[in-house]
Design a protein around this motif. Sequence first.
Motif, PDB file in Angstrom:
ATOM      1  N   LEU A 267       1.296  -3.815  -1.493  1.00 19.67           N
ATOM      2  CA  LEU A 267       0.335  -3.126  -2.355  1.00 19.67           C
ATOM      3  C   LEU A 267      -1.040  -3.109  -1.716  1.00 19.67           C
ATOM      4  O   LEU A 267      -1.715  -2.073  -1.695  1.00 19.67           O
ATOM      5  CB  LEU A 267       0.280  -3.784  -3.733  1.00 19.67           C
ATOM      6  N   ASP A 268      -1.470  -4.241  -1.171  1.00 21.63           N
ATOM      7  CA  ASP A 268      -2.769  -4.312  -0.504  1.00 21.63           C
ATOM      8  C   ASP A 268      -2.843  -3.302   0.641  1.00 21.63           C
ATOM      9  O   ASP A 268      -3.828  -2.577   0.766  1.00 21.63           O
ATOM     10  CB  ASP A 268      -3.026  -5.726   0.015  1.00 21.63           C
ATOM     11  N   GLU A 269      -1.806  -3.240   1.454  1.00 20.17           N
ATOM     12  CA  GLU A 269      -1.782  -2.269   2.552  1.00 20.17           C
ATOM     13  C   GLU A 269      -1.852  -0.835   2.040  1.00 20.17           C
ATOM     14  O   GLU A 269      -2.552   0.003   2.605  1.00 20.17           O
ATOM     15  CB  GLU A 269      -0.502  -2.419   3.375  1.00 20.17           C
ATOM     16  N   ALA A 270      -1.105  -0.552   0.984  1.00 20.68           N
ATOM     17  CA  ALA A 270      -1.075   0.810   0.438  1.00 20.68           C
ATOM     18  C   ALA A 270      -2.432   1.209  -0.134  1.00 20.68           C
ATOM     19  O   ALA A 270      -2.857   2.357   0.002  1.00 20.68           O
ATOM     20  CB  ALA A 270       0.012   0.930  -0.617  1.00 20.68           C
ATOM     21  N   VAL A 271      -3.129   0.269  -0.749  1.00 18.09           N
ATOM     22  CA  VAL A 271      -4.466   0.549  -1.280  1.00 18.09           C
ATOM     23  C   VAL A 271      -5.452   0.745  -0.129  1.00 18.09           C
ATOM     24  O   VAL A 271      -6.214   1.720  -0.104  1.00 18.09           O
ATOM     25  CB  VAL A 271      -4.933  -0.582  -2.228  1.00 18.09           C
ATOM     26  N   ARG A 272      -5.440  -0.169   0.828  1.00 14.16           N
ATOM     27  CA  ARG A 272      -6.377  -0.074   1.961  1.00 14.16           C
ATOM     28  C   ARG A 272      -6.174   1.191   2.794  1.00 14.16           C
ATOM     29  O   ARG A 272      -7.124   1.731   3.349  1.00 14.16           O
ATOM     30  CB  ARG A 272      -6.261  -1.307   2.850  1.00 14.16           C
ATOM     31  N   SER A 273      -4.928   1.664   2.876  1.00 12.98           N
ATOM     32  CA  SER A 273      -4.642   2.860   3.666  1.00 12.98           C
ATOM     33  C   SER A 273      -4.960   4.147   2.905  1.00 12.98           C
ATOM     34  O   SER A 273      -4.915   5.234   3.475  1.00 12.98           O
ATOM     35  CB  SER A 273      -3.179   2.880   4.100  1.00 12.98           C
ATOM     36  N   GLY A 274      -5.255   4.018   1.604  1.00 12.63           N
ATOM     37  CA  GLY A 274      -5.581   5.187   0.807  1.00 12.63           C
ATOM     38  C   GLY A 274      -4.393   5.839   0.112  1.00 12.63           C
ATOM     39  O   GLY A 274      -4.556   6.843  -0.574  1.00 12.63           O
ATOM     40  N   LYS A 275      -3.195   5.267   0.274  1.00  8.92           N
ATOM     41  CA  LYS A 275      -2.028   5.813  -0.427  1.00  8.92           C
ATOM     42  C   LYS A 275      -2.189   5.654  -1.930  1.00  8.92           C
ATOM     43  O   LYS A 275      -2.086   6.616  -2.681  1.00  8.92           O
ATOM     44  CB  LYS A 275      -0.748   5.074  -0.008  1.00  8.92           C
ATOM     45  N   VAL A 276      -2.408   4.426  -2.354  1.00  7.91           N
ATOM     46  CA  VAL A 276      -2.553   4.135  -3.778  1.00  7.91           C
ATOM     47  C   VAL A 276      -4.013   4.340  -4.161  1.00  7.91           C
ATOM     48  O   VAL A 276      -4.906   3.763  -3.545  1.00  7.91           O
ATOM     49  CB  VAL A 276      -2.097   2.698  -4.111  1.00  7.91           C
TER      50      VAL A 276
ATOM     51  N   SER B 103      10.376   8.176 -15.318  1.00  7.70           N
ATOM     52  CA  SER B 103      10.267   7.954 -13.873  1.00  7.70           C
ATOM     53  C   SER B 103       9.468   9.036 -13.160  1.00  7.70           C
ATOM     54  O   SER B 103       8.820   8.772 -12.156  1.00  7.70           O
ATOM     55  CB  SER B 103      11.652   7.811 -13.242  1.00  7.70           C
ATOM     56  N   SER B 104       9.473  10.249 -13.686  1.00  7.82           N
ATOM     57  CA  SER B 104       8.713  11.327 -13.029  1.00  7.82           C
ATOM     58  C   SER B 104       7.201  11.114 -13.125  1.00  7.82           C
ATOM     59  O   SER B 104       6.439  11.749 -12.393  1.00  7.82           O
ATOM     60  CB  SER B 104       9.095  12.685 -13.614  1.00  7.82           C
ATOM     61  N   SER B 105       6.750  10.215 -13.998  1.00 13.75           N
ATOM     62  CA  SER B 105       5.317   9.938 -14.107  1.00 13.75           C
ATOM     63  C   SER B 105       4.873   8.821 -13.164  1.00 13.75           C
ATOM     64  O   SER B 105       3.684   8.491 -13.116  1.00 13.75           O
ATOM     65  CB  SER B 105       4.955   9.575 -15.546  1.00 13.75           C
ATOM     66  N   VAL B 106       5.798   8.274 -12.398  1.00  6.10           N
ATOM     67  CA  VAL B 106       5.487   7.189 -11.466  1.00  6.10           C
ATOM     68  C   VAL B 106       5.087   7.773 -10.119  1.00  6.10           C
ATOM     69  O   VAL B 106       5.779   8.637  -9.573  1.00  6.10           O
ATOM     70  CB  VAL B 106       6.701   6.240 -11.307  1.00  6.10           C
ATOM     71  N   ASP B 107       3.965   7.311  -9.588  1.00  8.44           N
ATOM     72  CA  ASP B 107       3.488   7.787  -8.287  1.00  8.44           C
ATOM     73  C   ASP B 107       4.115   7.031  -7.126  1.00  8.44           C
ATOM     74  O   ASP B 107       4.323   7.600  -6.052  1.00  8.44           O
ATOM     75  CB  ASP B 107       1.957   7.649  -8.211  1.00  8.44           C
TER      76      ASP B 107
ATOM     77  N   PRO C 171      -6.969   5.025  -7.547  1.00  2.00           N
ATOM     78  CA  PRO C 171      -7.186   4.757  -8.972  1.00  2.00           C
ATOM     79  C   PRO C 171      -6.466   5.792  -9.839  1.00  2.00           C
ATOM     80  O   PRO C 171      -6.472   6.987  -9.537  1.00  2.00           O
ATOM     81  CB  PRO C 171      -8.703   4.862  -9.121  1.00  2.00           C
ATOM     82  N   GLY C 172      -5.806   5.297 -10.881  1.00  2.00           N
ATOM     83  CA  GLY C 172      -5.068   6.158 -11.787  1.00  2.00           C
ATOM     84  C   GLY C 172      -3.596   6.294 -11.444  1.00  2.00           C
ATOM     85  O   GLY C 172      -2.817   6.773 -12.271  1.00  2.00           O
ATOM     86  N   HIS C 173      -3.205   5.899 -10.240  1.00  6.43           N
ATOM     87  CA  HIS C 173      -1.789   5.981  -9.874  1.00  6.43           C
ATOM     88  C   HIS C 173      -0.971   4.974 -10.668  1.00  6.43           C
ATOM     89  O   HIS C 173      -1.446   3.887 -10.996  1.00  6.43           O
ATOM     90  CB  HIS C 173      -1.597   5.705  -8.380  1.00  6.43           C
ATOM     91  N   THR C 174       0.258   5.349 -10.933  1.00  7.12           N
ATOM     92  CA  THR C 174       1.209   4.473 -11.613  1.00  7.12           C
ATOM     93  C   THR C 174       2.214   3.969 -10.587  1.00  7.12           C
ATOM     94  O   THR C 174       2.781   4.765  -9.834  1.00  7.12           O
ATOM     95  CB  THR C 174       1.924   5.222 -12.750  1.00  7.12           C
TER      96      THR C 174
ATOM     97  N   ILE D  95       5.195  -2.261 -14.635  1.00  2.00           N
ATOM     98  CA  ILE D  95       4.613  -0.951 -14.412  1.00  2.00           C
ATOM     99  C   ILE D  95       3.110  -1.153 -14.375  1.00  2.00           C
ATOM    100  O   ILE D  95       2.532  -1.699 -15.325  1.00  2.00           O
ATOM    101  CB  ILE D  95       5.002   0.065 -15.505  1.00  2.00           C
ATOM    102  N   ILE D  96       2.480  -0.721 -13.297  1.00  2.00           N
ATOM    103  CA  ILE D  96       1.058  -0.955 -13.089  1.00  2.00           C
ATOM    104  C   ILE D  96       0.322   0.378 -13.013  1.00  2.00           C
ATOM    105  O   ILE D  96       0.746   1.274 -12.280  1.00  2.00           O
ATOM    106  CB  ILE D  96       0.818  -1.724 -11.779  1.00  2.00           C
ATOM    107  N   ARG D  97      -0.761   0.500 -13.752  1.00  2.00           N
ATOM    108  CA  ARG D  97      -1.665   1.641 -13.580  1.00  2.00           C
ATOM    109  C   ARG D  97      -2.822   1.116 -12.757  1.00  2.00           C
ATOM    110  O   ARG D  97      -3.551   0.228 -13.194  1.00  2.00           O
ATOM    111  CB  ARG D  97      -2.133   2.163 -14.933  1.00  2.00           C
ATOM    112  N   TRP D  98      -2.951   1.610 -11.517  1.00  2.00           N
ATOM    113  CA  TRP D  98      -3.968   1.091 -10.606  1.00  2.00           C
ATOM    114  C   TRP D  98      -5.349   1.544 -11.057  1.00  2.00           C
ATOM    115  O   TRP D  98      -5.577   2.716 -11.323  1.00  2.00           O
ATOM    116  CB  TRP D  98      -3.673   1.533  -9.167  1.00  2.00           C
ATOM    117  N   GLY D  99      -6.266   0.602 -11.131  1.00  3.34           N
ATOM    118  CA  GLY D  99      -7.601   0.859 -11.652  1.00  3.34           C
ATOM    119  C   GLY D  99      -8.557   1.278 -10.660  1.00  3.34           C
ATOM    120  O   GLY D  99      -9.568   1.825 -10.779  1.00  3.34           O
TER     121      GLY D  99
END
Length: 112
Positions: free
Chosen positions: A78-87, A29-33, A89-92, A108-112
């Motif tokens: 997820l879309d909001e988090a990506v568009r806002s810059g939270k998520v 769990s500590s490797s999850v962003d 590339p490389g985040h888990t 478990i998703i590794r964002w590309g």
Amino acid sequence: MNGKEVFRFAVRSVPQSIEYALEKAGLVSSSVDWLLLHQANQRIIDAVATRLEFPQEKVISNLANYGNTSAASIPLALDEAVRSGKVKPGHTIATAGFGADLTWGSAIIRWG
């Protein structure tokens, strides 16, 4: 539906499901962003994060803005988090959905 029973179910089953998915992915769990749950109820989101010992600042929630958007809640958040810059590339991201007939699932998703 019995709200108390649904709450108990989600708070018990969702953390177990996420832990199982992390184990299968060879992660801890500590490797999850980010933690991203079905946006059904903020109390459930908070309780699951607490059970997983996940810091609230790493929990994605847009429930206050839209309410429960059913099956669209995880993709919308997820879309909001990506568009806002939270998520980034490389985040888990640990995700879990739950709902109809007390079904659940995690990924478990590794964002590309």
